[in-house]
Scaffold this motif. Structure first.
Motif, PDB file in Angstrom:
ATOM      1  N   VAL A  45     -38.443  76.314 -57.543  1.00 35.54           N
ATOM      2  CA  VAL A  45     -39.542  76.258 -56.580  1.00 35.54           C
ATOM      3  C   VAL A  45     -38.997  75.816 -55.219  1.00 35.54           C
ATOM      4  O   VAL A  45     -39.350  76.379 -54.179  1.00 35.54           O
ATOM      5  CB  VAL A  45     -40.679  75.330 -57.073  1.00 35.54           C
ATOM      6  CG1 VAL A  45     -41.660  75.014 -55.944  1.00 35.54           C
ATOM      7  CG2 VAL A  45     -41.412  75.966 -58.247  1.00 35.54           C
ATOM      8  N   GLY A  46     -38.101  74.825 -55.219  1.00 34.38           N
ATOM      9  CA  GLY A  46     -37.490  74.359 -53.975  1.00 34.38           C
ATOM     10  C   GLY A  46     -36.665  75.429 -53.286  1.00 34.38           C
ATOM     11  O   GLY A  46     -36.534  75.430 -52.057  1.00 34.38           O
ATOM     12  N   LEU A  47     -36.121  76.348 -54.066  1.00 33.96           N
ATOM     13  CA  LEU A  47     -35.298  77.428 -53.519  1.00 33.96           C
ATOM     14  C   LEU A  47     -36.104  78.668 -53.128  1.00 33.96           C
ATOM     15  O   LEU A  47     -35.531  79.630 -52.604  1.00 33.96           O
ATOM     16  CB  LEU A  47     -34.237  77.852 -54.547  1.00 33.96           C
ATOM     17  CG  LEU A  47     -33.070  76.913 -54.749  1.00 33.96           C
ATOM     18  CD1 LEU A  47     -32.296  77.285 -56.006  1.00 33.96           C
ATOM     19  CD2 LEU A  47     -32.154  76.943 -53.536  1.00 33.96           C
ATOM     20  N   ALA A  48     -37.401  78.669 -53.351  1.00 35.03           N
ATOM     21  CA  ALA A  48     -38.217  79.878 -53.151  1.00 35.03           C
ATOM     22  C   ALA A  48     -38.038  80.486 -51.758  1.00 35.03           C
ATOM     23  O   ALA A  48     -37.848  81.696 -51.630  1.00 35.03           O
ATOM     24  CB  ALA A  48     -39.684  79.581 -53.417  1.00 35.03           C
ATOM     25  N   ASP A  49     -38.070  79.662 -50.721  1.00 42.14           N
ATOM     26  CA  ASP A  49     -37.950  80.209 -49.366  1.00 42.14           C
ATOM     27  C   ASP A  49     -36.531  80.669 -49.055  1.00 42.14           C
ATOM     28  O   ASP A  49     -36.330  81.482 -48.152  1.00 42.14           O
ATOM     29  CB  ASP A  49     -38.412  79.182 -48.327  1.00 42.14           C
ATOM     30  CG  ASP A  49     -39.918  78.979 -48.357  1.00 42.14           C
ATOM     31  OD1 ASP A  49     -40.636  79.908 -48.783  1.00 42.14           O
ATOM     32  OD2 ASP A  49     -40.376  77.894 -47.957  1.00 42.14           O
ATOM     33  N   VAL A  50     -35.559  80.154 -49.793  1.00 42.40           N
ATOM     34  CA  VAL A  50     -34.171  80.583 -49.619  1.00 42.40           C
ATOM     35  C   VAL A  50     -33.953  81.924 -50.320  1.00 42.40           C
ATOM     36  O   VAL A  50     -33.376  82.847 -49.752  1.00 42.40           O
ATOM     37  CB  VAL A  50     -33.195  79.522 -50.187  1.00 42.40           C
ATOM     38  CG1 VAL A  50     -31.770  80.032 -50.202  1.00 42.40           C
ATOM     39  CG2 VAL A  50     -33.305  78.223 -49.414  1.00 42.40           C
ATOM     40  N   ILE A  51     -34.429  82.015 -51.542  1.00 41.02           N
ATOM     41  CA  ILE A  51     -34.229  83.226 -52.338  1.00 41.02           C
ATOM     42  C   ILE A  51     -35.114  84.358 -51.828  1.00 41.02           C
ATOM     43  O   ILE A  51     -34.678  85.498 -51.726  1.00 41.02           O
ATOM     44  CB  ILE A  51     -34.516  82.961 -53.839  1.00 41.02           C
ATOM     45  CG1 ILE A  51     -33.646  81.821 -54.389  1.00 41.02           C
ATOM     46  CG2 ILE A  51     -34.356  84.233 -54.669  1.00 41.02           C
ATOM     47  CD1 ILE A  51     -32.163  82.075 -54.399  1.00 41.02           C
ATOM     48  N   CYS A  52     -36.363  84.050 -51.516  1.00 42.59           N
ATOM     49  CA  CYS A  52     -37.335  85.060 -51.077  1.00 42.59           C
ATOM     50  C   CYS A  52     -37.936  84.685 -49.725  1.00 42.59           C
ATOM     51  O   CYS A  52     -39.111  84.321 -49.640  1.00 42.59           O
ATOM     52  CB  CYS A  52     -38.453  85.180 -52.104  1.00 42.59           C
ATOM     53  SG  CYS A  52     -37.920  85.602 -53.750  1.00 42.59           S
ATOM     54  N   PRO A  53     -37.151  84.765 -48.660  1.00 41.64           N
ATOM     55  CA  PRO A  53     -37.695  84.397 -47.348  1.00 41.64           C
ATOM     56  C   PRO A  53     -38.749  85.401 -46.899  1.00 41.64           C
ATOM     57  O   PRO A  53     -38.640  86.592 -47.169  1.00 41.64           O
ATOM     58  CB  PRO A  53     -36.469  84.445 -46.435  1.00 41.64           C
ATOM     59  CG  PRO A  53     -35.527  85.372 -47.103  1.00 41.64           C
ATOM     60  CD  PRO A  53     -35.786  85.253 -48.571  1.00 41.64           C
ATOM     61  N   GLY A  54     -39.773  84.884 -46.263  1.00 37.24           N
ATOM     62  CA  GLY A  54     -40.823  85.751 -45.738  1.00 37.24           C
ATOM     63  C   GLY A  54     -41.647  86.372 -46.844  1.00 37.24           C
ATOM     64  O   GLY A  54     -41.219  86.478 -47.980  1.00 37.24           O
ATOM     65  N   ALA A  55     -42.853  86.719 -46.524  1.00 38.27           N
ATOM     66  CA  ALA A  55     -43.714  87.436 -47.463  1.00 38.27           C
ATOM     67  C   ALA A  55     -44.720  88.244 -46.665  1.00 38.27           C
ATOM     68  O   ALA A  55     -45.870  88.360 -47.032  1.00 38.27           O
ATOM     69  CB  ALA A  55     -44.405  86.465 -48.419  1.00 38.27           C
ATOM     70  N   GLY A  56     -44.247  88.796 -45.557  1.00 38.99           N
ATOM     71  CA  GLY A  56     -45.135  89.538 -44.677  1.00 38.99           C
ATOM     72  C   GLY A  56     -45.340  90.985 -45.086  1.00 38.99           C
ATOM     73  O   GLY A  56     -46.391  91.555 -44.832  1.00 38.99           O
ATOM     74  N   THR A  57     -44.347  91.575 -45.710  1.00 41.44           N
ATOM     75  CA  THR A  57     -44.473  92.968 -46.116  1.00 41.44           C
ATOM     76  C   THR A  57     -44.793  93.052 -47.604  1.00 41.44           C
ATOM     77  O   THR A  57     -44.608  92.089 -48.350  1.00 41.44           O
ATOM     78  CB  THR A  57     -43.165  93.744 -45.851  1.00 41.44           C
ATOM     79  OG1 THR A  57     -42.147  93.247 -46.740  1.00 41.44           O
ATOM     80  CG2 THR A  57     -42.710  93.615 -44.411  1.00 41.44           C
ATOM     81  N   VAL A  58     -45.248  94.201 -48.030  1.00 42.84           N
ATOM     82  CA  VAL A  58     -45.524  94.412 -49.460  1.00 42.84           C
ATOM     83  C   VAL A  58     -44.244  94.199 -50.261  1.00 42.84           C
ATOM     84  O   VAL A  58     -44.252  93.536 -51.299  1.00 42.84           O
ATOM     85  CB  VAL A  58     -46.100  95.826 -49.706  1.00 42.84           C
ATOM     86  CG1 VAL A  58     -46.150  96.149 -51.189  1.00 42.84           C
ATOM     87  CG2 VAL A  58     -47.475  95.954 -49.079  1.00 42.84           C
ATOM     88  N   ASP A  59     -43.137  94.731 -49.770  1.00 51.43           N
ATOM     89  CA  ASP A  59     -41.863  94.607 -50.474  1.00 51.43           C
ATOM     90  C   ASP A  59     -41.440  93.141 -50.614  1.00 51.43           C
ATOM     91  O   ASP A  59     -40.978  92.707 -51.668  1.00 51.43           O
ATOM     92  CB  ASP A  59     -40.788  95.415 -49.743  1.00 51.43           C
ATOM     93  CG  ASP A  59     -39.590  95.732 -50.621  1.00 51.43           C
ATOM     94  OD1 ASP A  59     -39.743  95.842 -51.854  1.00 51.43           O
ATOM     95  OD2 ASP A  59     -38.486  95.881 -50.061  1.00 51.43           O
ATOM     96  N   GLU A  60     -41.617  92.359 -49.551  1.00 51.09           N
ATOM     97  CA  GLU A  60     -41.296  90.927 -49.614  1.00 51.09           C
ATOM     98  C   GLU A  60     -42.240  90.200 -50.566  1.00 51.09           C
ATOM     99  O   GLU A  60     -41.831  89.288 -51.296  1.00 51.09           O
ATOM    100  CB  GLU A  60     -41.368  90.297 -48.221  1.00 51.09           C
ATOM    101  CG  GLU A  60     -40.257  90.763 -47.300  1.00 51.09           C
ATOM    102  CD  GLU A  60     -40.496  90.368 -45.855  1.00 51.09           C
ATOM    103  OE1 GLU A  60     -39.506  90.335 -45.102  1.00 51.09           O
ATOM    104  OE2 GLU A  60     -41.655  90.114 -45.450  1.00 51.09           O
ATOM    105  N   GLY A  61     -43.503  90.601 -50.580  1.00 48.61           N
ATOM    106  CA  GLY A  61     -44.472  90.015 -51.508  1.00 48.61           C
ATOM    107  C   GLY A  61     -44.118  90.317 -52.947  1.00 48.61           C
ATOM    108  O   GLY A  61     -44.263  89.462 -53.831  1.00 48.61           O
ATOM    109  N   ILE A  62     -43.636  91.523 -53.215  1.00 47.99           N
ATOM    110  CA  ILE A  62     -43.202  91.904 -54.565  1.00 47.99           C
ATOM    111  C   ILE A  62     -42.017  91.049 -54.987  1.00 47.99           C
ATOM    112  O   ILE A  62     -41.969  90.553 -56.110  1.00 47.99           O
ATOM    113  CB  ILE A  62     -42.870  93.417 -54.619  1.00 47.99           C
ATOM    114  CG1 ILE A  62     -44.165  94.229 -54.584  1.00 47.99           C
ATOM    115  CG2 ILE A  62     -42.037  93.763 -55.851  1.00 47.99           C
ATOM    116  CD1 ILE A  62     -43.960  95.721 -54.398  1.00 47.99           C
TER     117      ILE A  62
END
Length: 183
Positions: A45-62
């Motif tokens: 959970v602490g690494l979430a923004d490192v592993i999956c930065p951003g969530a603005g696009t559908v692809d990033e959300g996926i």
């Protein structure tokens, strides 16, 4: 699936680094060394923004959804202590992530009507369960093949490895799907 591939590479890179240098040192790269010794779910959970930065696009959300689903599934797989991970356990985490990413992409395609599902709810649930097993098997086969070709992954080879796994998994899924359709 560019964001999922990039996130998968970051996840695999972190896991390889944690195994090579230790969890605390791998976390230090991101100023998260205080998470060392914590349960794996807290670390991830602490690494979430490192592993999956951003969530603005559908692809990033996926990519982020797949990562969260992976965190949820870690404990059901018995993966609780990152400091004692074996290469097979690392493969399992990566396999879970890729499986969830592909499944989320297909679900998105269903939502945009690029793929259709049965209208009967129970039939749709059966298809979903079969699809998950099918994807996991394809990902596992692709990952096993890629690891046999390149068992040691230096950091500069991780993205190439992740791309190979995704491409192989989709090729396996496509051929299995075609075989199923031909029956």
């Amino acid at each position: 699936m560019g964001a999922s591939r990039a996130s998968g590479a970051r996840l695999l890179g972190f896991l390889a680094d944690a195994q090579a240098r230790g969890v605390r040192e791998a976390l230090r790269e991101f100023n998260l060394e205080a998470l060392a010794g914590r349960p794996i779910t807290e670390i991830f959970v602490g690494l979430a923004d490192v592993i999956c930065p951003g969530a603005g696009t559908v692809d990033e959300g996926i990519a982020r959804e797949a990562y969260i689903e992976t965190i949820i599934e870690l404990t059901t797989e018995g993966l609780t202590d990152l400091s004692t991970f074996t290469p097979d356990q690392m493969q399992t985490v990566f396999e879970l992530y890729v499986t969830h990413a592909i499944e989320a992409r297909i679900c998105n395609d269903i939502g945009t009507k690029a793929v259709t599902m049965p209208t009967d709810v129970q039939a749709a649930h059966r298809v979903e369960a079969q699809l998950r097993d099918f994807i996991r098997g394809g990902v596992s086969d692709a990952l096993t093949r890629a690891r046999s070709e390149s068992p040691n992954l230096p950091p500069e080879r991780i993205q190439s490895f992740v791309d190979t796994v995704y491409e192989s998994a989709f090729a396996i899924l496509q051929s299995l799907g075609q075989a199923e359709a031909d029956q």
